[in-house]
Design a protein around this motif. Structure first.
Motif, mmCIF file in Angstrom:
data_model
loop_
_atom_site.group_PDB
_atom_site.id
_atom_site.type_symbol
_atom_site.label_atom_id
_atom_site.label_comp_id
_atom_site.label_asym_id
_atom_site.label_seq_id
_atom_site.Cartn_x
_atom_site.Cartn_y
_atom_site.Cartn_z
ATOM 1 N N PRO A 1 74.846 56.309 -18.746
ATOM 2 C CA PRO A 1 75.638 55.408 -19.575
ATOM 3 C C PRO A 1 75.349 53.926 -19.393
ATOM 4 N N ASP A 2 74.891 53.545 -18.207
ATOM 5 C CA ASP A 2 74.824 52.107 -17.957
ATOM 6 C C ASP A 2 73.577 51.683 -17.191
ATOM 7 N N GLY A 3 72.561 52.487 -17.167
ATOM 8 C CA GLY A 3 71.327 52.104 -16.500
ATOM 9 C C GLY A 3 71.313 52.314 -15.003
ATOM 10 N N SER A 4 72.465 52.691 -14.426
ATOM 11 C CA SER A 4 72.459 52.992 -12.999
ATOM 12 C C SER A 4 73.042 54.370 -12.722
ATOM 13 N N ASN A 5 74.122 54.739 -13.400
ATOM 14 C CA ASN A 5 74.715 56.046 -13.176
ATOM 15 C C ASN A 5 74.028 57.119 -14.011
ATOM 16 N N PHE A 6 74.089 58.334 -13.507
ATOM 17 C CA PHE A 6 73.575 59.506 -14.223
ATOM 18 C C PHE A 6 74.642 60.578 -14.059
ATOM 19 N N THR A 7 75.197 61.042 -15.174
ATOM 20 C CA THR A 7 76.354 61.934 -15.075
ATOM 21 C C THR A 7 76.047 63.304 -15.661
ATOM 22 N N LEU A 8 76.738 64.281 -15.102
ATOM 23 C CA LEU A 8 76.730 65.653 -15.628
ATOM 24 C C LEU A 8 78.161 65.976 -16.027
ATOM 25 N N LYS A 9 78.352 66.341 -17.291
ATOM 26 C CA LYS A 9 79.677 66.699 -17.782
ATOM 27 C C LYS A 9 79.707 68.188 -18.107
ATOM 28 N N ILE A 10 80.758 68.824 -17.638
ATOM 29 C CA ILE A 10 81.018 70.203 -18.032
ATOM 30 C C ILE A 10 82.302 70.166 -18.859
ATOM 31 N N ARG A 11 82.216 70.557 -20.118
ATOM 32 C CA ARG A 11 83.329 70.342 -21.039
ATOM 33 C C ARG A 11 84.524 71.234 -20.756
ATOM 34 N N SER A 12 84.281 72.472 -20.516
ATOM 35 C CA SER A 12 85.365 73.426 -20.300
ATOM 36 C C SER A 12 84.936 74.345 -19.173
ATOM 37 N N THR A 13 85.386 74.012 -17.977
ATOM 38 C CA THR A 13 84.857 74.712 -16.803
ATOM 39 C C THR A 13 85.284 76.171 -16.755
ATOM 40 N N LYS A 14 84.366 76.977 -16.224
ATOM 41 C CA LYS A 14 84.631 78.398 -16.000
ATOM 42 C C LYS A 14 84.611 78.643 -14.494
ATOM 43 N N LEU A 15 85.171 79.780 -14.100
ATOM 44 C CA LEU A 15 85.160 80.132 -12.681
ATOM 45 C C LEU A 15 83.738 80.145 -12.130
ATOM 46 N N GLU A 16 82.810 80.648 -12.943
ATOM 47 C CA GLU A 16 81.423 80.789 -12.483
ATOM 48 C C GLU A 16 80.671 79.469 -12.397
ATOM 49 N N ASP A 17 81.313 78.371 -12.803
ATOM 50 C CA ASP A 17 80.697 77.056 -12.617
ATOM 51 C C ASP A 17 80.897 76.529 -11.194
ATOM 52 N N SER A 18 81.704 77.208 -10.401
ATOM 53 C CA SER A 18 81.908 76.804 -9.014
ATOM 54 C C SER A 18 80.578 76.861 -8.268
ATOM 55 N N ALA A 19 80.165 75.734 -7.729
ATOM 56 C CA ALA A 19 78.851 75.638 -7.101
ATOM 57 C C ALA A 19 78.726 74.261 -6.464
ATOM 58 N N MET A 20 77.643 74.078 -5.715
ATOM 59 C CA MET A 20 77.245 72.746 -5.257
ATOM 60 C C MET A 20 76.268 72.204 -6.280
ATOM 61 N N TYR A 21 76.532 71.020 -6.777
ATOM 62 C CA TYR A 21 75.670 70.396 -7.777
ATOM 63 C C TYR A 21 74.905 69.248 -7.124
ATOM 64 N N PHE A 22 73.593 69.298 -7.246
ATOM 65 C CA PHE A 22 72.733 68.275 -6.662
ATOM 66 C C PHE A 22 72.076 67.450 -7.763
ATOM 67 N N CYS A 23 72.102 66.168 -7.577
ATOM 68 C CA CYS A 23 71.355 65.242 -8.423
ATOM 69 C C CYS A 23 70.071 64.880 -7.698
ATOM 70 N N ALA A 24 69.010 64.658 -8.439
ATOM 71 C CA ALA A 24 67.753 64.216 -7.844
ATOM 72 C C ALA A 24 67.105 63.190 -8.760
ATOM 73 N N SER A 25 66.272 62.346 -8.171
ATOM 74 C CA SER A 25 65.522 61.390 -8.988
ATOM 75 C C SER A 25 64.118 61.252 -8.411
ATOM 76 N N SER A 26 63.198 60.820 -9.254
ATOM 77 C CA SER A 26 61.843 60.577 -8.781
ATOM 78 C C SER A 26 61.268 59.338 -9.467
ATOM 79 N N PRO A 27 60.359 58.675 -8.755
ATOM 80 C CA PRO A 27 59.765 57.442 -9.282
ATOM 81 C C PRO A 27 58.687 57.754 -10.304
ATOM 82 N N PRO A 28 58.136 56.736 -10.938
ATOM 83 C CA PRO A 28 56.971 56.957 -11.792
ATOM 84 C C PRO A 28 55.851 57.558 -10.966
ATOM 85 N N GLY A 29 55.083 58.469 -11.600
ATOM 86 C CA GLY A 29 53.981 59.076 -10.874
ATOM 87 C C GLY A 29 52.731 58.981 -11.697
ATOM 88 N N THR A 30 51.857 59.918 -11.474
ATOM 89 C CA THR A 30 50.661 60.023 -12.286
ATOM 90 C C THR A 30 51.032 60.891 -13.472
#
Lengths: 113, 121
Positions: free
Chosen positions: B70-99
């Motif tokens: 939304p703002d050039g720094s944050n990166f969000t994951l939205k789940i609109r209507s959560t289910k029981l099976e969405d229970s989990a650990m959620y990991f964000c990752a990023s990587s720099p420019p590469g080849t």
């Protein structure tokens, strides 16, 4: 298709003895392979990576891994385990050029005094 | 050393509620990812994001999921209507420019955040 298989779900070693975590991969072309470590309540930390340069890769904390194409293996080793090495270790292959990673099931390492 | 950060560390929600998981990637990185790990299962890829659009998504990432920078720094994951099976650990990752071969960040490392544990009741 690419996949990774970690051959041991749990490994228990004594402090000061060698550690060997086994990983086999399948890939239709030369893969990029990684080992990540996850300490309790922490994120995934990169230990080392192989991207078609030297087949013996050295990582952080004394770990190293050897890429063996003939055996389709990328086993992780450390000569002498430390108590702080107790964690879960993941062997990972990069699936495609956009960087999608495919994780193995993980190996839980226990280090006993 | 720069790190990927995620908030909250633990989120508890009722089934059917919307949740937003937040990530702050490393500042000069261009590629962003979400993964999840259901308890006792493998870490699974959800989505990759580059240049303000999804570059790839898994079959898990259905219409209930969305990502945004939304703002050039944050990166969000939205789940609109959560289910029981969405229970989990959620990991964000990023990587720099590469080849950039074949349009993607070949040869670069993904740096992971500490994760958000989502519990759906």
């Amino acid at each position: 298709a690419q996949s990774v298989t970690q051959l041991d779900s749990h490994v228990s070693v004594s402090e000061g003895t060698p550690v060997l975590l086994r990983c086999n991969y399948s890939s239709s072309y030369s893969p990029s392979l990684f080992w990540y470590v996850q300490h309790p309540n922490k994120g995934l930390q990169l230990l080392l990576k192989y991207t078609s340069a030297a087949t013996l890769v050295k990582g952080i904390n004394g770990f190293e891994a050897e890429f063996k194409k003939s055996e389709t293996s990328f086993h992780l080793t450390k000569p002498s385990a430390h108590m702080s090495d107790a964690a879960e270790y993941f062997c990972v292959v990069r699936r495609d050029s956009w960087g999608k990673l495919q994780f193995g099931a993980g190996t839980q390492v226990v280090v006993t005094p | 050393e720069p790190e990927v950060t995620q908030t909250p560390s633990h989120q508890v929600t009722q089934m059917g509620q919307e949740v937003i998981l937040r990530c702050v990637p490393i500042s000069n990185h261009l590629y962003f990812y979400w993964y999840r790990q259901i308890l006792g299962q493998k870490v699974e890829f959800l989505v990759s994001f580059y240049n303000n659009e999804i570059s790839e998504k898994s079959e898990i990432f259905d219409d209930q999921f969305s990502v945004e920078r939304p703002d050039g720094s944050n990166f969000t994951l939205k789940i609109r209507s959560t289910k029981l099976e969405d229970s989990a650990m959620y990991f964000c990752a990023s990587s720099p420019p590469g080849t950039e071969l074949a349009g993607g960040p070949s040869g670069v490392t993904q740096y992971f955040g500490p994760g958000t544990r989502l519990t759906v009741l």
